[in-house]
Write a protein that holds these residues in place. Structure first.
Motif, mmCIF file in Angstrom:
data_model
loop_
_atom_site.group_PDB
_atom_site.id
_atom_site.type_symbol
_atom_site.label_atom_id
_atom_site.label_comp_id
_atom_site.label_asym_id
_atom_site.label_seq_id
_atom_site.Cartn_x
_atom_site.Cartn_y
_atom_site.Cartn_z
ATOM 1 N N SER A 30 0.796 -1.222 0.000
ATOM 2 C CA SER A 30 0.000 0.000 0.000
ATOM 3 C C SER A 30 0.826 1.268 0.000
ATOM 4 C CB SER A 30 -0.926 0.008 1.203
ATOM 5 O OG SER A 30 -0.149 0.067 2.373
ATOM 6 N N THR A 31 2.125 1.160 0.270
ATOM 7 C CA THR A 31 2.939 2.371 0.250
ATOM 8 C C THR A 31 2.984 2.963 -1.153
ATOM 9 O OG1 THR A 31 4.895 0.989 0.006
ATOM 10 C CG2 THR A 31 4.376 1.759 2.227
ATOM 11 N N GLN A 32 2.737 2.131 -2.155
ATOM 12 C CA GLN A 32 2.697 2.622 -3.528
ATOM 13 C C GLN A 32 1.261 2.847 -4.001
ATOM 14 O OE1 GLN A 32 4.923 -0.271 -5.729
ATOM 15 N NE2 GLN A 32 6.839 0.282 -4.750
ATOM 16 N N TYR A 33 0.343 1.999 -3.590
ATOM 17 C CA TYR A 33 -1.058 2.102 -3.991
ATOM 18 C C TYR A 33 -1.922 1.916 -2.752
ATOM 19 C CZ TYR A 33 0.976 1.383 -8.570
ATOM 20 O OH TYR A 33 1.742 1.496 -9.701
ATOM 21 N N PRO A 34 -2.209 2.999 -2.031
ATOM 22 C CA PRO A 34 -2.956 2.864 -0.774
ATOM 23 C C PRO A 34 -4.299 2.170 -0.961
ATOM 24 C CG PRO A 34 -2.096 5.079 -1.036
ATOM 25 C CD PRO A 34 -1.869 4.369 -2.331
ATOM 26 N N LEU A 35 -4.588 1.275 -0.052
ATOM 27 C CA LEU A 35 -5.860 0.568 -0.026
ATOM 28 C C LEU A 35 -6.674 1.104 1.147
ATOM 29 C CD1 LEU A 35 -4.376 -3.017 -0.469
ATOM 30 C CD2 LEU A 35 -5.604 -1.720 -2.206
ATOM 31 N N PRO A 36 -7.957 1.386 0.948
ATOM 32 C CA PRO A 36 -8.750 1.871 2.087
ATOM 33 C C PRO A 36 -8.920 0.765 3.123
ATOM 34 C CG PRO A 36 -10.134 1.540 0.146
ATOM 35 C CD PRO A 36 -8.718 1.294 -0.282
ATOM 36 N N PRO A 37 -8.711 1.087 4.393
ATOM 37 C CA PRO A 37 -8.843 0.048 5.426
ATOM 38 C C PRO A 37 -10.302 -0.298 5.674
ATOM 39 C CG PRO A 37 -8.373 2.158 6.438
ATOM 40 C CD PRO A 37 -8.312 2.375 4.950
ATOM 41 N N PRO A 38 -10.590 -1.555 6.022
ATOM 42 C CA PRO A 38 -11.957 -1.927 6.394
ATOM 43 C C PRO A 38 -12.395 -1.164 7.645
ATOM 44 C CG PRO A 38 -10.646 -3.875 5.925
ATOM 45 C CD PRO A 38 -9.704 -2.715 5.974
ATOM 46 N N LYS A 39 -13.694 -1.131 7.867
ATOM 47 C CA LYS A 39 -14.266 -0.405 8.999
ATOM 48 C C LYS A 39 -13.612 -0.838 10.310
ATOM 49 C CE LYS A 39 -18.600 0.686 11.259
ATOM 50 N NZ LYS A 39 -20.032 0.451 11.321
ATOM 51 N N GLY A 40 -13.203 0.144 11.109
ATOM 52 C CA GLY A 40 -12.613 -0.127 12.416
ATOM 53 C C GLY A 40 -11.104 -0.282 12.404
ATOM 54 N N TRP A 41 -10.505 -0.437 11.239
ATOM 55 C CA TRP A 41 -9.062 -0.638 11.120
ATOM 56 C C TRP A 41 -8.404 0.685 10.749
ATOM 57 C CZ3 TRP A 41 -6.658 -5.323 12.043
ATOM 58 C CH2 TRP A 41 -7.515 -6.401 12.245
ATOM 59 N N ILE A 42 -7.191 0.904 11.241
ATOM 60 C CA ILE A 42 -6.434 2.099 10.901
ATOM 61 C C ILE A 42 -5.030 1.689 10.465
ATOM 62 C CG2 ILE A 42 -7.697 3.628 12.485
ATOM 63 C CD1 ILE A 42 -5.236 3.382 14.398
ATOM 64 N N TYR A 43 -4.394 2.567 9.688
ATOM 65 C CA TYR A 43 -3.004 2.338 9.337
ATOM 66 C C TYR A 43 -2.119 2.677 10.527
ATOM 67 C CZ TYR A 43 -3.643 1.358 4.398
ATOM 68 O OH TYR A 43 -3.978 0.765 3.225
ATOM 69 N N SER A 44 -1.037 1.936 10.686
ATOM 70 C CA SER A 44 -0.054 2.242 11.726
ATOM 71 C C SER A 44 0.570 3.598 11.419
ATOM 72 C CB SER A 44 1.028 1.157 11.752
ATOM 73 O OG SER A 44 1.780 1.201 10.553
ATOM 74 N N PRO A 45 1.243 4.200 12.394
ATOM 75 C CA PRO A 45 1.861 5.510 12.144
ATOM 76 C C PRO A 45 2.805 5.538 10.934
ATOM 77 C CG PRO A 45 1.879 5.030 14.480
ATOM 78 C CD PRO A 45 1.384 3.791 13.792
ATOM 79 N N TYR A 46 3.472 4.421 10.651
ATOM 80 C CA TYR A 46 4.370 4.373 9.497
ATOM 81 C C TYR A 46 3.655 3.927 8.225
ATOM 82 C CZ TYR A 46 8.075 4.975 12.895
ATOM 83 O OH TYR A 46 8.875 5.465 13.891
ATOM 84 N N GLY A 47 2.393 3.565 8.327
ATOM 85 C CA GLY A 47 1.622 3.164 7.150
ATOM 86 C C GLY A 47 1.949 1.795 6.618
ATOM 87 N N ASP A 48 2.684 0.992 7.382
ATOM 88 C CA ASP A 48 3.106 -0.318 6.874
ATOM 89 C C ASP A 48 2.299 -1.482 7.427
ATOM 90 O OD1 ASP A 48 4.050 -0.114 9.432
ATOM 91 O OD2 ASP A 48 6.067 -0.841 8.978
ATOM 92 N N SER A 49 1.247 -1.184 8.207
ATOM 93 C CA SER A 49 0.381 -2.251 8.715
ATOM 94 C C SER A 49 -0.986 -1.677 9.061
ATOM 95 C CB SER A 49 1.000 -2.919 9.948
ATOM 96 O OG SER A 49 1.088 -2.005 11.018
ATOM 97 N N LEU A 50 -1.965 -2.571 9.141
ATOM 98 C CA LEU A 50 -3.300 -2.222 9.615
ATOM 99 C C LEU A 50 -3.389 -2.648 11.064
ATOM 100 C CD1 LEU A 50 -5.674 -3.434 6.742
ATOM 101 C CD2 LEU A 50 -5.132 -1.084 7.371
ATOM 102 N N GLU A 51 -4.069 -1.849 11.887
ATOM 103 C CA GLU A 51 -4.181 -2.178 13.308
ATOM 104 C C GLU A 51 -5.621 -2.004 13.778
ATOM 105 O OE1 GLU A 51 -1.457 0.498 15.200
ATOM 106 O OE2 GLU A 51 0.280 -0.699 14.617
#
Length: 123
Positions: A30-51
């Protein structure tokens, strides 16, 4: 002790480097092509994981949830990073076998499946 010339070592390193650059990763992080996170999930501060964090009524409910997540993760062959403390569960999803590591469709699929587990627990 095995002796090896510098030329042989350089040849091996060069071959490995050229092979690793030619590997085509089937999933784009996703760092190249961001994917919208499912409801309730957020990207980590570095954008490299869903939490996502979950709070349950007690440890048994939290562990039951984790057991269901484990079954789905095994079926999808994609496993979350899990932190559990009594009734609190934190999940982190990321794909490590892409370059660079990050969020891929595998993570979106698992997050969506986990959301379904939560929905069934509260129904």
């Amino acid at each position: 002790m095995m002796k090896c010339s510098i030329g042989v070592v350089l040849l091996v390193v060069t071959l490995f480097a050229s092979l690793s650059q030619s590997i085509k990763y089937p999933i784009t992080p996703s760092t190249q092509y961001p994917l919208p996170p499912p409801k309730g999930w957020i990207y980590s501060p570095y954008g490299d994981s869903l939490e996502r964090n979950f709070t349950f009524s007690d440890f048994n409910e939290a562990f039951g949830f984790l057991t269901r997540v484990a079954l789905v993760a095994a079926i999808q062959d994609h496993h979350p990073f899990i932190q559990n403390l009594y009734n609190f569960v934190q999940l982190s999803l990321s794909t490590d076998d892409v370059n660079p590591p990050g969020v891929t469709q595998l993570d979106i699929n698992l997050a969506t499946a986990i959301n379904s587990i939560v929905a069934n627990l509260t129904a």
